[in-house]
Design an enzyme around this catalytic site. Structure first.
Site, PDB file in Angstrom:
ATOM      1  N   CYS A  21       0.806  -1.221   0.000  1.00  0.00           N
ATOM      2  CA  CYS A  21       0.000   0.000   0.000  1.00  0.00           C
ATOM      3  C   CYS A  21       0.840   1.272   0.000  1.00  0.00           C
ATOM      4  O   CYS A  21       0.298   2.375  -0.038  1.00  0.00           O
ATOM      5  CB  CYS A  21      -0.940   0.006   1.201  1.00  0.00           C
ATOM      6  SG  CYS A  21      -1.980  -1.461   1.274  1.00  0.00           S
ATOM      7  N   SER A 113      -0.423  -7.277  11.893  1.00  0.00           N
ATOM      8  CA  SER A 113      -0.467  -6.146  10.973  1.00  0.00           C
ATOM      9  C   SER A 113      -0.905  -4.878  11.694  1.00  0.00           C
ATOM     10  O   SER A 113      -0.357  -3.798  11.477  1.00  0.00           O
ATOM     11  CB  SER A 113      -1.411  -6.453   9.810  1.00  0.00           C
ATOM     12  OG  SER A 113      -1.259  -5.494   8.800  1.00  0.00           O
ATOM     13  N   HIS A 151      -3.543   6.049   6.051  1.00  0.00           N
ATOM     14  CA  HIS A 151      -3.841   4.867   5.241  1.00  0.00           C
ATOM     15  C   HIS A 151      -4.995   4.149   5.933  1.00  0.00           C
ATOM     16  O   HIS A 151      -4.933   3.889   7.128  1.00  0.00           O
ATOM     17  CB  HIS A 151      -2.616   3.959   5.147  1.00  0.00           C
ATOM     18  CG  HIS A 151      -2.929   2.633   4.531  1.00  0.00           C
ATOM     19  ND1 HIS A 151      -3.486   2.527   3.277  1.00  0.00           N
ATOM     20  CD2 HIS A 151      -2.801   1.365   4.993  1.00  0.00           C
ATOM     21  CE1 HIS A 151      -3.676   1.250   2.993  1.00  0.00           C
ATOM     22  NE2 HIS A 151      -3.274   0.525   4.016  1.00  0.00           N
ATOM     23  N   LYS A 156     -11.948   1.645  11.801  1.00  0.00           N
ATOM     24  CA  LYS A 156     -11.592   1.473  13.215  1.00  0.00           C
ATOM     25  C   LYS A 156     -10.099   1.739  13.439  1.00  0.00           C
ATOM     26  O   LYS A 156      -9.696   2.310  14.458  1.00  0.00           O
ATOM     27  CB  LYS A 156     -11.943   0.048  13.655  1.00  0.00           C
ATOM     28  CG  LYS A 156     -12.738   0.009  14.964  1.00  0.00           C
ATOM     29  CD  LYS A 156     -13.170  -1.373  15.349  1.00  0.00           C
ATOM     30  CE  LYS A 156     -13.200  -1.530  16.864  1.00  0.00           C
ATOM     31  NZ  LYS A 156     -13.548  -0.322  17.623  1.00  0.00           N
ATOM     32  N   LYS A 160      -8.232   4.449  15.938  1.00  0.00           N
ATOM     33  CA  LYS A 160      -7.153   4.055  16.857  1.00  0.00           C
ATOM     34  C   LYS A 160      -5.899   4.879  16.609  1.00  0.00           C
ATOM     35  O   LYS A 160      -5.185   5.241  17.537  1.00  0.00           O
ATOM     36  CB  LYS A 160      -6.798   2.575  16.651  1.00  0.00           C
ATOM     37  CG  LYS A 160      -7.795   1.608  17.246  1.00  0.00           C
ATOM     38  CD  LYS A 160      -7.329   0.170  17.038  1.00  0.00           C
ATOM     39  CE  LYS A 160      -8.496  -0.779  17.274  1.00  0.00           C
ATOM     40  NZ  LYS A 160      -8.131  -2.176  17.097  1.00  0.00           N
TER      41      LYS A 160
END
EC number: 2.3.3.10
Lengths: 370, 370
Positions: A21, A113, A151, A156, A160
């Site tokens: 990404c 991840s 990104h 959620k 965070k």
């Protein structure tokens, strides 16, 4: 490349920048560096970030999406990099990767991840802050930026992330954090790094105290990621486009902090400074050309069964040869390029759906040979 | 990345630049642009071009090879880009490609690939010349450069390439070409572009008239490509390293023209200007560190049968998981990193052969986990 060739332009520099990404961010940096370098010849650069985020059957599948974002790069832009404040963190991890070359689906360790993402965020933020402080002679905190764009594999994680930056500012003793918030976060101040990534209570407490700032500084970026799903390398720039769409008339002079993350992992925090710009390169015209409401409205809803069936066809054709695609282009927007044929030598052929409003060299539908 | 992490440095920018044999050139340009950009922070850049050139059974197999070339990038270098003269040509062709994702072997259309290479060479040379002429106010011809270095899949193509530049100069009426050579090339002056790529007689005639210049300006670059075989993206830089090795004591003030070609296709002609430099970044020390004679001498000869057997093992393990590699490291040079293990999740583990002369953070053999 065929489109440039048809216009007689083969003098084009630059190749694929590949890294999960983060690829689009790498391409953006490469392109901006080119414009700033001694070999720049005055032409515009073009960055295209595109991905389709597809997952094998299971809980991640509905988070998938697809998008392409193109960025025109040149001097005197309404959106410019604050090149001195960049904070990068790279590390060798197997959090999300595609080891099976015959499949488009990734192998994902979801928990790892997420921890990697937050650790990278901390590291980039610390570097970003210390570079800012070195050049500006004062402390950086989240109040220094008007918007934060992350990104966005799923919303959620964005919530965070911003809460995590708030917690960082708390630990750095930033003065904007009032007594009430300070009291709420104090119990977590002695957690080790690893404990803090795992603590649900910290997550909840920091999201709560950061909520009013999240609504102001982050929420405007969440439109496209929420509507489209994960877009991998296009995700960050689709989130940024959401800010342009929602706030273009009040962005003059504002700072947007961007956090790019690619599994594997590569990550950078950097910032844009915005100005209204001049037509055609004004923020309002960019918002106009983006035309996000029309694009969202023109989406076509398919049933989950039809989606699964389409993915089965994609699996079957991934890396395959010798097939023709469907002739039915009813669902494509005018002007869309689409694959028509992969021959016995794996060579790919494309056509373009007629677009009465097309400009440039194209005359009606094109077939691009190899 | 693990090596940097072990030294505590995760603030490293840049990702893979992928495009067949052109990848290394793209990475070099990206890295030099970074050093010239406003975001450069004073550190060195590092470009690594590496490939293993392997082919399925057939006539191309013996042309294969493998190499890695690393380049340190920074200001005040003894080897610097003449950034204004760059000539690039890109085009969409299927001359050499790897469509079968489960195999490391390419699909090659040898005849098409050679024609594409020569067409790209012509196009890049014309652009290079016109940019040179624009900035220098005089015509460019092959006498303006001291050395020409070509992407070198096999030496015959390098000979053809230089002869092709000579033929270009003939058609451009360059004054250095004497009457005798002019008479030899005259019969070919009316050939169409395509005819000229196919004409064996032109090939022979132009190679003959260019021979004395080839021996002087090209031959020094052919050592490593001839000895090692095709090295894909490392090929051009291995050829350039051959020039440094052979001529480092007389390169001060000289110009080296480089032609990079990647199938698909991407190609650029660019030039280096050299100066003796200062220790440790002097040309003589670079030649010293390269230590090409020792590296060539330390090669180990295996029988064709053993080579074929090794490739069979590679085929078997390409994209595979769950295997251990041979424990026999006798043939590796001290300091070499090597793959020890791919686990059931496709994660790769490396070790390093003990090197008593190693510097930096490494302490004896390392095992790099994921």
């Amino acid at each position: 490349m065929q489109i440039f060739e048809e216009c007689g332009n083969t003098d084009v520099e630059g190749v694929d920048s590949t890294n999960a990404c983060y690829g689009g961010t790498a391409a953006l940096f490469n392109c901006v560096n080119w414009v700033e370098s001694s070999c720049w010849d005055g032409r515009y650069g073009l960055v295209v970030c595109t991905d389709s985020a597809v997952y094998a059957e299971g809980p991640a599948r509905p988070t998938g999406g697809a998008a392409a974002i193109a960025m025109l790069i040149g001097p005197n832009a309404p959106i410019s990099l604050e090149s001195k404040y960049r904070g990068t963190h790279m590390s060798h991890v197997y959090d999300f990767y595609k080891p099976n070359l015959a499949s488009e689906y990734p192998v994902v360790d979801g928990k790892l991840s997420q921890t990697c993402y937050l650790m990278a965020l901390d590291s980039c933020y610390n570097r970003f802050c210390s570079k800012f402080e070195k050049f500006e002679g004062r402390m950086f905190s989240i109040v220094e930026a008007d918007y934060f764009v992350f990104h966005s594999p799923y919303n959620k994680l964005v919530q965070k992330s911003f809460a995590r930056l708030y917690f960082n500012d708390f630990k750095r003793n930033c003065s904007f954090i009032g007594k009430e918030a300070r009291d709420k976060l104090e119990p977590f101040s002695t957690l080790s790094g690893d404990e803090s990534y795992q603590s649900r209570d910290l997550e909840k407490a920091s999201q709560m105290v950061a909520k009013h700032l999240y609504d102001k500084k982050v929420q405007p970026s969440t439109l496209l990621p929420k509507q489209v799903g994960n877009m991998y390398t296009a995700s960050l720039y689709a989130a940024f486009a959401s800010v342009i769409h929602k706030k273009h008339n009040i962005l003059d002079g504002q700072r947007v902090v961007m956090f790019s993350y690619g599994s594997g992992l590569t990550s950078t925090m950097f910032s844009f400074k915005l100005n209204d710009g001049q037509h055609p390169f004004s923020l309002s015209n960019i918002a106009n050309v983006l035309d996000i409401p029309r694009k969202l409205e023109s989406r076509y809803e398919v049933s989950p069964e039809k989606f699964v069936e389409t993915l089965k066809l994609m699996e079957h054709r991934y890396g395959a040869k010798d097939f023709l695609t469907s002739k039915d282009t009813a669902l494509l927007s005018p002007g869309t390029f689409y694959l028509t044929h992969v021959d016995s030598m794996y060579r790919r052929y494309y056509a373009r759906k007629v677009d009465d409003g097309a400009v440039g060299c194209a005359n009606g539908p094109q077939v691009n040979g190899h």
